[in-house]
Design a protein around this motif. Structure first.
Motif, PDB file in Angstrom:
ATOM      1  N   ILE A   1       0.537  -1.654   0.224  1.00  0.00           N
ATOM      2  CA  ILE A   1      -0.176  -0.121   0.471  1.00  0.00           C
ATOM      3  C   ILE A   1       1.081   1.188   0.087  1.00  0.00           C
ATOM      4  O   ILE A   1       0.402   2.315  -0.475  1.00  0.00           O
ATOM      5  N   ARG A   2       1.849   1.380   0.847  1.00  0.00           N
ATOM      6  CA  ARG A   2       2.662   2.402   0.436  1.00  0.00           C
ATOM      7  C   ARG A   2       3.072   2.241  -0.688  1.00  0.00           C
ATOM      8  O   ARG A   2       3.203   3.575  -0.941  1.00  0.00           O
ATOM      9  N   ILE A   3       3.587   1.750  -2.134  1.00  0.00           N
ATOM     10  CA  ILE A   3       3.703   1.899  -2.960  1.00  0.00           C
ATOM     11  C   ILE A   3       2.602   2.068  -3.917  1.00  0.00           C
ATOM     12  O   ILE A   3       3.030   2.549  -4.200  1.00  0.00           O
ATOM     13  N   GLY A   4       1.775   1.719  -3.986  1.00  0.00           N
ATOM     14  CA  GLY A   4       0.168   1.720  -4.638  1.00  0.00           C
ATOM     15  C   GLY A   4      -0.006   3.502  -3.854  1.00  0.00           C
ATOM     16  O   GLY A   4       0.025   4.192  -4.944  1.00  0.00           O
ATOM     17  N   PHE A   5      -0.101   3.849  -2.658  1.00  0.00           N
ATOM     18  CA  PHE A   5      -0.224   5.053  -2.905  1.00  0.00           C
ATOM     19  C   PHE A   5       0.776   5.805  -2.758  1.00  0.00           C
ATOM     20  O   PHE A   5       0.066   7.220  -3.420  1.00  0.00           O
ATOM     21  N   SER A   6       1.700   6.307  -2.774  1.00  0.00           N
ATOM     22  CA  SER A   6       2.827   6.678  -3.097  1.00  0.00           C
ATOM     23  C   SER A   6       2.590   6.926  -4.499  1.00  0.00           C
ATOM     24  O   SER A   6       3.164   7.865  -5.361  1.00  0.00           O
ATOM     25  N   GLY A   7       2.750   5.688  -5.713  1.00  0.00           N
ATOM     26  CA  GLY A   7       3.112   5.634  -6.675  1.00  0.00           C
ATOM     27  C   GLY A   7       1.516   6.707  -7.310  1.00  0.00           C
ATOM     28  O   GLY A   7       1.657   6.886  -8.421  1.00  0.00           O
ATOM     29  N   THR A   8       0.235   5.937  -6.152  1.00  0.00           N
ATOM     30  CA  THR A   8      -0.991   7.175  -7.212  1.00  0.00           C
ATOM     31  C   THR A   8      -0.584   8.205  -7.640  1.00  0.00           C
ATOM     32  O   THR A   8      -0.997   9.148  -7.976  1.00  0.00           O
ATOM     33  N   TRP A   9      -0.222   8.816  -6.451  1.00  0.00           N
ATOM     34  CA  TRP A   9      -0.272  10.538  -6.000  1.00  0.00           C
ATOM     35  C   TRP A   9       0.897  10.814  -6.855  1.00  0.00           C
ATOM     36  O   TRP A   9       1.201  11.772  -7.245  1.00  0.00           O
ATOM     37  N   LEU A  10       2.171  10.220  -7.335  1.00  0.00           N
ATOM     38  CA  LEU A  10       3.198  10.633  -8.448  1.00  0.00           C
ATOM     39  C   LEU A  10       2.428  10.707  -9.648  1.00  0.00           C
ATOM     40  O   LEU A  10       2.852  11.281 -10.325  1.00  0.00           O
ATOM     41  N   LEU A  11       1.653   9.661  -9.888  1.00  0.00           N
ATOM     42  CA  LEU A  11       1.499   9.710 -11.834  1.00  0.00           C
ATOM     43  C   LEU A  11      -0.184  10.845 -11.538  1.00  0.00           C
ATOM     44  O   LEU A  11       0.261  11.717 -12.530  1.00  0.00           O
TER      45      LEU A  11
ATOM     46  N   VAL B   1       2.247  15.457   4.430  1.00  0.00           N
ATOM     47  CA  VAL B   1       2.009  17.442   4.145  1.00  0.00           C
ATOM     48  C   VAL B   1       2.324  17.778   3.018  1.00  0.00           C
ATOM     49  O   VAL B   1       1.420  18.418   2.440  1.00  0.00           O
ATOM     50  N   GLY B   2       2.526  17.045   2.055  1.00  0.00           N
ATOM     51  CA  GLY B   2       2.106  17.491   0.406  1.00  0.00           C
ATOM     52  C   GLY B   2       1.016  17.195  -0.106  1.00  0.00           C
ATOM     53  O   GLY B   2       0.888  18.004  -0.654  1.00  0.00           O
ATOM     54  N   VAL B   3       0.411  16.262  -0.035  1.00  0.00           N
ATOM     55  CA  VAL B   3      -1.077  15.756  -0.119  1.00  0.00           C
ATOM     56  C   VAL B   3      -1.686  16.522   0.540  1.00  0.00           C
ATOM     57  O   VAL B   3      -2.535  17.060  -0.494  1.00  0.00           O
ATOM     58  N   LEU B   4      -1.714  16.932   1.712  1.00  0.00           N
ATOM     59  CA  LEU B   4      -2.592  17.684   2.623  1.00  0.00           C
ATOM     60  C   LEU B   4      -2.658  19.262   2.202  1.00  0.00           C
ATOM     61  O   LEU B   4      -3.343  19.504   2.286  1.00  0.00           O
TER      62      LEU B   4
ATOM     63  N   LEU C   1      -6.795   9.587  -1.002  1.00  0.00           N
ATOM     64  CA  LEU C   1      -5.174   9.346  -0.911  1.00  0.00           C
ATOM     65  C   LEU C   1      -4.927  10.178   0.649  1.00  0.00           C
ATOM     66  O   LEU C   1      -4.525  10.085   1.903  1.00  0.00           O
ATOM     67  N   HIS C   2      -6.411  11.034   0.578  1.00  0.00           N
ATOM     68  CA  HIS C   2      -6.062  12.081   2.114  1.00  0.00           C
ATOM     69  C   HIS C   2      -5.744  10.979   3.143  1.00  0.00           C
ATOM     70  O   HIS C   2      -4.796  11.223   4.042  1.00  0.00           O
ATOM     71  N   LEU C   3      -7.026  10.023   3.743  1.00  0.00           N
ATOM     72  CA  LEU C   3      -7.196  10.009   4.704  1.00  0.00           C
ATOM     73  C   LEU C   3      -5.543   8.594   4.657  1.00  0.00           C
ATOM     74  O   LEU C   3      -5.227   8.569   5.794  1.00  0.00           O
ATOM     75  N   MET C   4      -5.582   7.981   3.411  1.00  0.00           N
ATOM     76  CA  MET C   4      -4.374   6.896   4.236  1.00  0.00           C
ATOM     77  C   MET C   4      -3.020   7.280   4.393  1.00  0.00           C
ATOM     78  O   MET C   4      -1.863   7.177   4.837  1.00  0.00           O
ATOM     79  N   CYS C   5      -3.279   8.637   3.731  1.00  0.00           N
ATOM     80  CA  CYS C   5      -1.251   9.103   4.039  1.00  0.00           C
ATOM     81  C   CYS C   5      -1.135   9.984   4.917  1.00  0.00           C
ATOM     82  O   CYS C   5      -0.147   9.453   5.995  1.00  0.00           O
ATOM     83  N   ILE C   6      -1.951   9.427   5.933  1.00  0.00           N
ATOM     84  CA  ILE C   6      -2.411  10.462   7.550  1.00  0.00           C
ATOM     85  C   ILE C   6      -1.939   8.791   8.046  1.00  0.00           C
ATOM     86  O   ILE C   6      -0.346   8.605   9.198  1.00  0.00           O
ATOM     87  N   TYR C   7      -2.913   7.574   7.877  1.00  0.00           N
ATOM     88  CA  TYR C   7      -2.506   6.301   8.148  1.00  0.00           C
ATOM     89  C   TYR C   7      -0.763   5.632   8.333  1.00  0.00           C
ATOM     90  O   TYR C   7      -0.878   5.176   9.139  1.00  0.00           O
ATOM     91  N   LEU C   8      -0.545   6.385   6.970  1.00  0.00           N
ATOM     92  CA  LEU C   8       0.377   4.788   6.789  1.00  0.00           C
ATOM     93  C   LEU C   8       1.682   5.480   7.556  1.00  0.00           C
ATOM     94  O   LEU C   8       2.809   5.526   7.893  1.00  0.00           O
ATOM     95  N   VAL C   9       1.808   7.352   8.421  1.00  0.00           N
ATOM     96  CA  VAL C   9       2.821   7.074   8.383  1.00  0.00           C
ATOM     97  C   VAL C   9       2.792   6.940  10.562  1.00  0.00           C
ATOM     98  O   VAL C   9       4.151   7.003  10.882  1.00  0.00           O
ATOM     99  N   PHE C  10       1.844   5.794   9.995  1.00  0.00           N
ATOM    100  CA  PHE C  10       1.708   5.608  11.554  1.00  0.00           C
ATOM    101  C   PHE C  10       2.526   3.699  11.547  1.00  0.00           C
ATOM    102  O   PHE C  10       2.488   3.439  12.109  1.00  0.00           O
ATOM    103  N   THR C  11       2.425   3.774  10.332  1.00  0.00           N
ATOM    104  CA  THR C  11       3.307   1.560   9.918  1.00  0.00           C
ATOM    105  C   THR C  11       4.893   1.702   9.617  1.00  0.00           C
ATOM    106  O   THR C  11       5.555   2.817   9.471  1.00  0.00           O
TER     107      THR C  11
END
Lengths: 262, 432
Positions: free
Chosen positions: B28-38, B113-116, B133-143
């Motif tokens: 999911i790290r790769i998935g969300f960061s990849g989605t946002w990057l694209l 920080v970038g997404v928000l 993405l908004h929600l998941m980028c926050i949750y990812l910080v804790f993982t």
């Protein structure tokens, strides 16, 4: 997820990262290479590791952490659930607390095409009154900005948010913050007017509506709502007459579009 | 009673001793960061219209709205063009680095920080995909999402190998990064901008920064190994909590989408799917939409199938096999939505969220394929280095590990690399 601790009952399952740094000496070959994962069951180690290796003080700290995180997780999931659930007994009583927890960063809406999908095409159109170069005044025809968006989306594998969301959501925002007489409600009402003005102005400039030497003086926006034709295989009948919502003429002054307001 | 106690103690052992789902959190790290990057690359030509100070949703308008709702956005710290371009560039850069798993924890924070910053700057620009993405980028910080498939994991492995040879490899990048970010954080705080709105995100930034310092200090100074173990356990507990939240969030998305549909007359009469296909904003392929909607029976089957799958999804998690079947259905449906409704980034984000439920065995196989494909690609280009599964060998910089700390390293791969991107990401992996 795979279980790595092999269901061991005691808190000293094998291979917990926690204990790794100072674990006993039996060091298995480095398995960190993801291409070559090790067997799931690693050889158990004898020494007490993990939290069992900790003294009471540290075990209490672990217990407190566990409790705090467990409570936080439960509360958060509960709050999000109540936020997305329909209005109910609990949300009516504790709406304030839920909103305080959720907003601004955890706001969400998953009513995707629900309860019913939109069954109308809502097109936003605009026309302008131009002060022409020769001192005259000219009114343009209606520019169908949504149709422009639609053409940009057609055959597009990667539609831009500027084509798919910008105007569409700006109009939703306007409708949500205005009464049926198009009067703004609250701060958001006036923000949405300025936003809409700026979008149509940008689009009119792109379409070169003012022409050479002309300047846009006034704009008028309307929405044109048409029912999606029912499927051929259905016996339903809906009107295919478009319904218009016409806004008054708006002046385009620096102030009204916030050009230099910073 | 006894069995209950044993169950509880086994459960506690599980959530304290390891950061569960190393492959799932990595994917999911790769998935969300990849989605946002694209997404950022796709919108690069439109970035000013969407988020720039002079876009239709101007800096002044955003300022008024944000001072009302208190959302976090670095873009409102200055209305300058340069600042805007810098934030956009940083958002792109941190997406790449998070995708690669370089200093994962730090990058996950910067990614957030970038997404928000961009999304909260122009909230009327987004759709459901942005919301995910908004929600998941926050949750990812804790993982601890860099345990596998990351440069951090690779760095940890190289560090262990070096230590096994008795070499001492100091980490200079970590402390430097930490120092720079600390200065930036302090500067923004002192200028009074950081705590302008809601405190949650600013407090989170400071907390992670302090936790990294703590991890470093303990790794260096602690006389006993207990503080280190404690920190590691805390990081595991937080990770596992966040993983649960991410899974629950995915379930809530499906449950909400499904249960509200049940109440809609169009979903009941079996025609619902026909309508989005005929909205001008969601029909990039009108001919395809017509073909798909040609048969009323098909439309009804898809309509009912969608509702059934969405409502059922959370419950199927109790049965591994059914869950996997439904997961495949969901991923396929989202892939179809991407093309047919013209919602590629929404679909990608949803597929990334679905991926948290993929079975480990499948993910490992996927990782194997990816590594082999990469190996073949590199070999084809004549630069192949057979031994490295991850791109671009970097100078190993694995921390001030003392050579004596022989590495009993992961009895499982995940564990071995675990701290790399983590509490330690930190200056010095506190495993030293």
């Amino acid at each position: 997820m795979d279980v790595h601790d092999g269901g061991s009952k005691a808190p000293h399952g094998p291979g917990e990262p926690g204990a790794a740094p100072a674990g006993p000496q039996g060091s298995p070959p480095d398995p960190a290479d993801p291409r070559d994962p090790p067997p799931d069951q690693a050889p158990p180690r004898e020494a007490r590791t993990g939290i069992a290796a900790l003294s009471l003080r540290y075990q209490i700290a672990v217990a407190v952490t566990l409790a705090v995180v467990a409570v936080a997780v439960c509360v958060h999931i509960g709050m999000v659930f109540l936020h997305v659930a329909p209005s109910n007994t609990v949300t009516k009583q504790h709406g304030r607390a839920i909103d305080d927890w959720i907003y601004p960063e955890f706001e969400q809406n998953w009513k995707l095409f629900a309860p019913n999908p939109l069954q109308q095409n809502i097109a936003v159109q605009v026309r302008a009154q131009i002060d022409t170069a020769d001192g005259g005044v000219r009114t343009t025809g209606w520019y169908d900005l949504s149709a422009e968006d639609g053409r940009a989306i057609d055959g597009n594998l990667l539609p831009s948010h500027t084509q798919q969301n910008e105007l569409r959501r700006a109009w939703d925002f306007f409708v949500a913050t205005h009464d049926s007489d198009n009067r703004p409600v609250g701060l958001r009402g006036s923000l949405s007017e300025t936003y809409l003005r700026r979008i149509v102005l940008l689009r009119l400039e792109r379409d070169d509506a003012a022409g050479k030497g002309g300047a846009i003086d006034l704009v008028q926006i309307r929405s044109r709502t048409t029912n999606v034709r029912p499927p051929q295989w259905s016996q339903e009948k809906v009107s295919d007459e478009p319904v218009y919502r016409v806004l008054p003429w708006w002046s385009i002054t620096a102030d009204s579009i916030e050009r230099d307001v910073k | 009673m006894n069995r209950f106690a044993l169950g509880v103690s086994a459960g506690i052992a599980r959530v304290t001793e390891s950061a569960l789902g190393p492959y799932q959190t990595a994917v999911i790290r790769i998935g969300f960061s990849g989605t946002w990057l694209l997404f950022l690359l796709r919108e690069f030509p439109h970035r000013e219209e969407m988020y720039g100070p002079d876009g239709p949703w101007s800096w002044g308008l955003a300022q008024q709205l944000v001072s009302d709702n208190g959302a976090f956005t670095a873009l409102l710290w200055s209305d300058g063009r340069f600042w805007f371009e810098a934030v956009y560039t940083l958002a792109v850069l941190t997406s790449v680095l998070l995708l690669l798993g370089w200093r994962t924890r730090t990058m996950s924070v910067l990614f957030m920080v970038g997404v928000l910053s961009l999304q909260n700057r122009s909230i009327f620009m987004g759709d459901g995909g942005d919301n995910v993405l908004h929600l998941m980028c926050i949750y990812l910080v804790f993982t601890r999402c860099g345990q596998v498939w990351s440069l951090d994991a690779r760095r940890a492995r190289l560090g262990r190998e070096a230590r096994a040879r008795g070499e001492h490899v100091p980490d200079r990048v970590g402390p430097a990064l930490w120092g720079v970010l600390g200065l930036a954080l302090a500067a923004v705080t002192l200028s009074g901008r950081l705590f302008d709105g809601e405190e949650f995100v600013p407090l989170l930034l400071w907390t992670v920064w302090l936790a990294q310092a703590l991890g470093w200090l303990i790794g260096r100074r602690a006389k006993t190994r207990e503080p280190r173990i404690l920190l590691d356990v805390v990081a595991n507990i937080v990770h596992n909590g966040a993983l649960l939240v991410i899974m629950a969030e995915a379930c809530l998305i499906y449950a909400t989408a499904g249960w509200y549909k049940v109440q809609g007359s169009r979903w009941q009469d079996g025609t619902a799917v026909y309508y989005p296909l005929h909205l001008d904003y969601f029909s990039p392929w009108p001919a395809l939409a017509d073909a798909l909607a040609a048969s009323g029976t098909m439309v009804m089957l898809v309509t009912y199938g969608t509702v059934a799958a969405q409502v059922a999804f959370p419950f199927t998690l109790f049965n591994r096999r059914v869950k996997n079947v439904l997961l495949a259905v969901m991923i396929f449906e989202h892939a179809a939505i991407a093309v047919i409704l013209g919602l590629p980034f929404f679909s990608l984000a949803m597929i990334a969220a679905d991926a948290v439920f993929l079975p480990t065995s499948f993910l490992r196989r996927l990782g194997g394929w990816a590594a082999r494909a990469r190996g073949r690609l590199l070999a084809g280009m004549g630069t192949g280095t057979a031994g490295t599964p991850l791109p671009k060998p970097r100078a190993p910089e694995s921390a001030g590990h003392t050579a004596s700390a022989g590495d009993p390293g992961g009895a499982k791969d995940a564990g071995g690399a675990g701290d790399a991107g983590d509490a330690g990401d930190a200056p010095v992996g506190f495993r030293a």
